[in-house]
Design an enzyme around this catalytic site. Structure first.
Site, PDB file in Angstrom:
ATOM      1  N   LYS A 191      79.261  37.170   2.185  1.00 24.38           N
ATOM      2  CA  LYS A 191      79.445  36.222   3.286  1.00 24.38           C
ATOM      3  C   LYS A 191      79.429  36.945   4.635  1.00 24.38           C
ATOM      4  O   LYS A 191      79.651  38.152   4.697  1.00 24.38           O
ATOM      5  CB  LYS A 191      80.769  35.490   3.103  1.00 24.38           C
ATOM      6  CG  LYS A 191      81.986  36.384   3.336  1.00 24.38           C
ATOM      7  CD  LYS A 191      83.276  35.602   3.284  1.00 24.38           C
ATOM      8  CE  LYS A 191      84.452  36.398   3.813  1.00 24.38           C
ATOM      9  NZ  LYS A 191      84.740  36.288   5.214  1.00 24.38           N
ATOM     10  N   LYS A 230      89.930  45.000  -1.692  1.00 23.12           N
ATOM     11  CA  LYS A 230      90.421  45.906  -0.635  1.00 23.12           C
ATOM     12  C   LYS A 230      90.805  47.257  -1.235  1.00 23.12           C
ATOM     13  O   LYS A 230      90.562  48.299  -0.623  1.00 23.12           O
ATOM     14  CB  LYS A 230      91.633  45.295   0.092  1.00 23.12           C
ATOM     15  CG  LYS A 230      91.316  43.997   0.812  1.00 23.12           C
ATOM     16  CD  LYS A 230      90.946  44.223   2.248  1.00 23.12           C
ATOM     17  CE  LYS A 230      90.002  43.189   2.848  1.00 23.12           C
ATOM     18  NZ  LYS A 230      90.535  41.932   3.212  1.00 23.12           N
ATOM     19  N   LYS A 233      83.934  39.423   9.686  1.00 21.43           N
ATOM     20  CA  LYS A 233      84.275  40.141  10.906  1.00 21.43           C
ATOM     21  C   LYS A 233      84.267  41.634  10.675  1.00 21.43           C
ATOM     22  O   LYS A 233      83.993  42.402  11.575  1.00 21.43           O
ATOM     23  CB  LYS A 233      85.694  39.748  11.330  1.00 21.43           C
ATOM     24  CG  LYS A 233      85.728  38.534  12.196  1.00 21.43           C
ATOM     25  CD  LYS A 233      87.117  38.396  12.784  1.00 21.43           C
ATOM     26  CE  LYS A 233      87.844  37.252  12.162  1.00 21.43           C
ATOM     27  NZ  LYS A 233      89.021  37.619  11.399  1.00 21.43           N
TER      28      LYS A 233
END
Ligand code: ADP
Ligand code: TRP
Length: 332
Positions: A195, A113, A198
């Site tokens: 992967k 992040k 969202k």
């Protein structure tokens, strides 16, 4: 004998997808009869990226509707919003005193992040695993059904539980990730990069709200090649990913037939993708329609959330009382 306790959450950061289903929700549904289950919408966790306040409600409602559409029964489990349980931030505060900056900075999801959003490295992001630990321990959760990407966070929850117990006496069980298969699931993205997610890689992720045409288009764009030239050759990773998707939604016979075609070099990826797209549609369409219908009934969603919170608060209140006492916050 009393049922074992299960806790898991999904962030309300966008539309739910096939990875959420196979990594988490499929296990939720399978566990709901035999375990004492607490499933929640992690709306506090979604605040790390400062979503528009206007969007929060719809995002939370959608996660609830999609969970129920996947087969979760709110009468069997506690389905609630994290922010409805004030005992969670209280336990988070206590646990933050036992969590060290150095170890939090080393967490790979935190480092990712930081790399992606260097301008928004807030303290909430750093202590994300501590809040997740509070979510689990507030109900003394033992099993945590999650996908592969959350394995390390649950390991940290285990460490924090041990640390609390070591310092203040045995209060918390040690939580472990849970999956009905032998290994945790990672549903690969359609472009072979990481992967399904969202918040990243949206075009390579199949959402439970995608319409049939969108599913077809996304699946047809899946990365393949011109096929193997030697029989029984090893599959490159992106082809393994396509077969993994087939394994999730197609029949055993379909899987076997394409595997044979691969092994004898007669595979036509166009045909495989067409089949995969139709099988994905057959899987996703009923969930999509059910979730859509449910989102139109806001009062039903509110009722589910309120009842879920009431159930969850009983357990949360008991745990926080015990934790306060263990720490010595016991003045009257
Ligand atoms: P996302 O990563 O898509 O934002 P969340 O972080 O809210 O989703 O994850 C909710 C649950 O879904 C977690 O248990 C997580 O492990 C699981 N999950 C998310 N993506 C995948 C994936 N591609 N494969 C398997 N499980 C996944
Ligand atoms: N961190 C999880 C994710 O990003 C979501 C989550 C929050 C969670 N709290 C949890 C999962 C507690 C399991 C248990 O996917």
């Amino acid at each position: 004998m009393s049922k074992e306790i299960v806790v898991s959450g999904i962030r309300s950061t966008g539309y739910l997808h096939l990875g959420n289903y196979f990594g988490a929700m499929r296990n939720y549904v399978k566990m709901q009869d035999d375990y004492n289950c607490y499933f929640f919408v992690a709306d506090y966790h979604s605040l790390t990226t400062h979503p528009d306040p206007k969007d929060l409600r719809a995002n939370v409602y959608r996660v609830v509707a999609e969970n129920v559409a996947c087969g979760l029964d709110p009468d069997k489990v506690a389905l609630y919003a994290q922010s409805d349980i004030p005992e969670i931030p209280e336990l988070y505060l206590m646990l933050n005193m036992l969590a060290y900056k150095g170890e939090l900075e080393k967490v790979p999801t935190f480092k990712d992040k930081v790399r992606l959003n260097p301008d928004n490295v807030n303290a909430g992001l750093l202590t994300y695993p501590v809040l997740m630990t509070a979510d689990i321990l507030i109900h003394k959760g033992k099993h945590v059904p999650v996908g592969k990407d959350q394995e390390q966070h649950v390991e940290m929850a285990r460490n924090f539980a041990q640390r609390f117990n070591h310092r203040y006496g045995e209060v918390f069980p040690e939580p472990y990730p849970f999956n009905f298969g032998s290994t945790l699931v990672k549903v690969p993205s359609l472009d072979g990069n990481g992967k399904m997610s969202k918040s990243e890689n949206l075009n390579a992720t199949l959402f439970l709200a995608d319409d049939d045409d969108t599913i077809r288009k996304k699946v047809m764009k899946t990365k393949t090649d011109s096929g193997p030239t030697e029989s029984n050759s090893e599959m490159p990773e992106y082809i393994q990913n396509v077969f993994q998707l087939l394994r999730l939604v197609s029949t055993e016979a379909t899987l076997q037939s394409f595997t044979n075609n691969y092994n004898d070099c007669t595979i036509r990826y166009g045909d495989l993708k067409k089949q995969l797209a139709e099988d994905m549609i057959a899987f996703i369409a009923p969930i999509r329609e059910k979730a859509k219908a449910m989102q139109a009934d806001e009062s039903l969603i509110q009722k589910i959330l309120k009842e879920g919170a009431a159930k969850a608060r009983v357990s949360a209140a008991a745990t926080i009382a015990e934790a306060r006492k263990a720490i010595g916050i016991n003045y009257y």
